[in-house]
Design a protein around this motif. Sequence first.
Motif, PDB file in Angstrom:
ATOM      1  N   VAL A 168       0.516  -1.241  -0.144  1.00 47.27           N
ATOM      2  CA  VAL A 168      -0.091  -0.097   0.384  1.00 47.27           C
ATOM      3  C   VAL A 168       0.430   1.450   0.139  1.00 47.27           C
ATOM      4  N   GLU A 169       0.228   2.153  -0.493  1.00 52.36           N
ATOM      5  CA  GLU A 169       1.369   3.453  -0.104  1.00 52.36           C
ATOM      6  C   GLU A 169       0.636   4.805   0.748  1.00 52.36           C
ATOM      7  N   LEU A 170       0.587   5.447   1.361  1.00 49.66           N
ATOM      8  CA  LEU A 170       0.356   6.890   1.555  1.00 49.66           C
ATOM      9  C   LEU A 170       1.246   8.115   1.259  1.00 49.66           C
ATOM     10  N   LEU A 171       0.284   8.677   1.296  1.00 50.89           N
ATOM     11  CA  LEU A 171       1.112  10.265   0.759  1.00 50.89           C
ATOM     12  C   LEU A 171       0.359  11.414   1.766  1.00 50.89           C
ATOM     13  N   PRO A 172       1.874  11.753   1.549  1.00 54.02           N
ATOM     14  CA  PRO A 172       2.601  13.156   2.664  1.00 54.02           C
ATOM     15  C   PRO A 172       1.103  14.541   2.384  1.00 54.02           C
ATOM     16  N   MET A 173       0.603  14.774   3.280  1.00 58.19           N
ATOM     17  CA  MET A 173       0.011  16.509   3.304  1.00 58.19           C
ATOM     18  C   MET A 173       0.719  16.939   3.266  1.00 58.19           C
ATOM     19  N   SER A 174       1.909  17.303   4.605  1.00 55.09           N
ATOM     20  CA  SER A 174       2.718  18.218   4.646  1.00 55.09           C
ATOM     21  C   SER A 174       4.450  17.230   4.200  1.00 55.09           C
ATOM     22  N   VAL A 175       5.963  17.912   4.327  1.00 54.46           N
ATOM     23  CA  VAL A 175       6.234  17.495   4.387  1.00 54.46           C
ATOM     24  C   VAL A 175       7.616  18.322   4.827  1.00 54.46           C
ATOM     25  N   GLY A 176       7.398  18.606   6.347  1.00 50.78           N
ATOM     26  CA  GLY A 176       8.796  19.223   6.780  1.00 50.78           C
ATOM     27  C   GLY A 176      10.269  19.582   7.122  1.00 50.78           C
ATOM     28  N   GLU A 177      11.065  20.205   8.012  1.00 52.51           N
ATOM     29  CA  GLU A 177      12.330  19.583   8.115  1.00 52.51           C
ATOM     30  C   GLU A 177      11.770  18.714   9.329  1.00 52.51           C
ATOM     31  N   ARG A 178      11.594  19.113  10.310  1.00 54.09           N
ATOM     32  CA  ARG A 178      11.389  17.815  11.609  1.00 54.09           C
ATOM     33  C   ARG A 178      10.406  16.664  11.412  1.00 54.09           C
ATOM     34  N   GLU A 179       9.451  16.839  10.376  1.00 47.75           N
ATOM     35  CA  GLU A 179       8.188  15.864  10.587  1.00 47.75           C
ATOM     36  C   GLU A 179       7.838  16.210   9.414  1.00 47.75           C
ATOM     37  N   VAL A 180       7.230  15.107   8.726  1.00 51.27           N
ATOM     38  CA  VAL A 180       6.018  14.592   7.897  1.00 51.27           C
ATOM     39  C   VAL A 180       4.924  14.177   8.517  1.00 51.27           C
ATOM     40  N   PHE A 181       3.683  14.511   7.614  1.00 50.17           N
ATOM     41  CA  PHE A 181       2.105  14.839   7.949  1.00 50.17           C
ATOM     42  C   PHE A 181       1.479  14.370   7.587  1.00 50.17           C
ATOM     43  N   PHE A 182       1.097  13.057   7.714  1.00 51.40           N
ATOM     44  CA  PHE A 182      -0.239  12.197   6.937  1.00 51.40           C
ATOM     45  C   PHE A 182      -1.806  11.954   7.763  1.00 51.40           C
ATOM     46  N   VAL A 183      -2.741  12.047   6.336  1.00 50.94           N
ATOM     47  CA  VAL A 183      -4.027  11.885   7.327  1.00 50.94           C
ATOM     48  C   VAL A 183      -4.213  10.936   6.466  1.00 50.94           C
ATOM     49  N   PHE A 184      -4.605   9.689   7.196  1.00 49.08           N
ATOM     50  CA  PHE A 184      -5.611   8.291   6.614  1.00 49.08           C
ATOM     51  C   PHE A 184      -6.838   7.566   6.950  1.00 49.08           C
ATOM     52  N   ARG A 185      -7.150   7.398   6.165  1.00 51.39           N
ATOM     53  CA  ARG A 185      -8.193   6.127   6.889  1.00 51.39           C
ATOM     54  C   ARG A 185      -8.478   4.695   7.060  1.00 51.39           C
ATOM     55  N   ASP A 186      -8.956   3.909   7.789  1.00 51.08           N
ATOM     56  CA  ASP A 186      -8.580   2.189   7.104  1.00 51.08           C
ATOM     57  C   ASP A 186     -10.255   1.416   7.749  1.00 51.08           C
ATOM     58  N   ARG A 187      -9.799   0.337   8.364  1.00 47.78           N
ATOM     59  CA  ARG A 187     -11.039   0.095   8.437  1.00 47.78           C
ATOM     60  C   ARG A 187     -11.715  -0.013  10.221  1.00 47.78           C
ATOM     61  N   THR A 188     -10.944   0.689  10.623  1.00 45.81           N
ATOM     62  CA  THR A 188     -11.531   1.349  11.855  1.00 45.81           C
ATOM     63  C   THR A 188     -12.338   2.208  11.457  1.00 45.81           C
ATOM     64  N   SER A 189     -12.405   2.593  10.561  1.00 47.62           N
ATOM     65  CA  SER A 189     -12.654   4.466  10.747  1.00 47.62           C
ATOM     66  C   SER A 189     -14.481   4.577  10.526  1.00 47.62           C
TER      67      SER A 189
END
Length: 254
Positions: A168-189
């Motif tokens: 599977v793949e995840l696309l980041p919402m933002s990529v910074g010098e200190r962190e990478v941020f993701f938003v995701f759903r899954d089958r528990t949502s």
Amino acid sequence: MNWRASRHAELAGPDSWLGLVGLFWLDDENSKVGSGDDSVVRLPSGPAHLGDLIRRDGCVFWQPAGGEARALQTDRDGKPDTVDHDSLSFFIVDREGRFAARVRDRAWATRQPFVGVDYFPENAAWSIEADWLPLDPPLTMEVPNVTGELKPVTVAFKAVFTVEGQQVELLPMSVGEREVFFVFRDRTSGRETYGAGRFLKAEPAVDGKIRLDFNRAFNPPCAFTPFATCPLPPPENWLPFPVTAGEKRWLGGH
């Protein structure tokens, strides 16, 4: 302090999302602030007219009643300026050039102490090393938020990993010098976890690898308050299996 303890302290503190009491869009050039019925930014207590918020030249100014105006930094580029009155405070949020005042009662926990969020059991199997692969050309996504607005997000990398033999793949919402941020759903949502999905932060990739620790997946602010404007996971980040790690749905509701 471990991650869960830090998270609890954040949610239980005076500046928690649980302390928000209003979100008011500033659609006019001049917006009255106070407890009066004619206020655009309606405060739950205090004077009928505390002051005015003035939009001018793409900025927002605060002019207290009988005082001088000053510019307010919004949340667009970091921590916003706050205006305080007793236990109440408000600050300006900028959503693609549209401004709103977000009002907080910093004494909220004296009336409704925070009892915490439930978690799935810690599981090392959900701390996953993913490949961090470039996208050529970069992808531009229209990311919706809970208000229905769309924000264009340009994505230059993707995290690729395997769960139970499924890649599977995840696309980041933002990529910074200190962190990478993701938003995701899954089958528990919508079942064990918040229906609109969860957030995940990761340290920046090193040598083409990025560590995704789903044990630290957490609820977005919109799980705790109707006065937040959270991004929703794009369809590319809807995982086809349950991620039984991280925060569960907050049972307090709103």
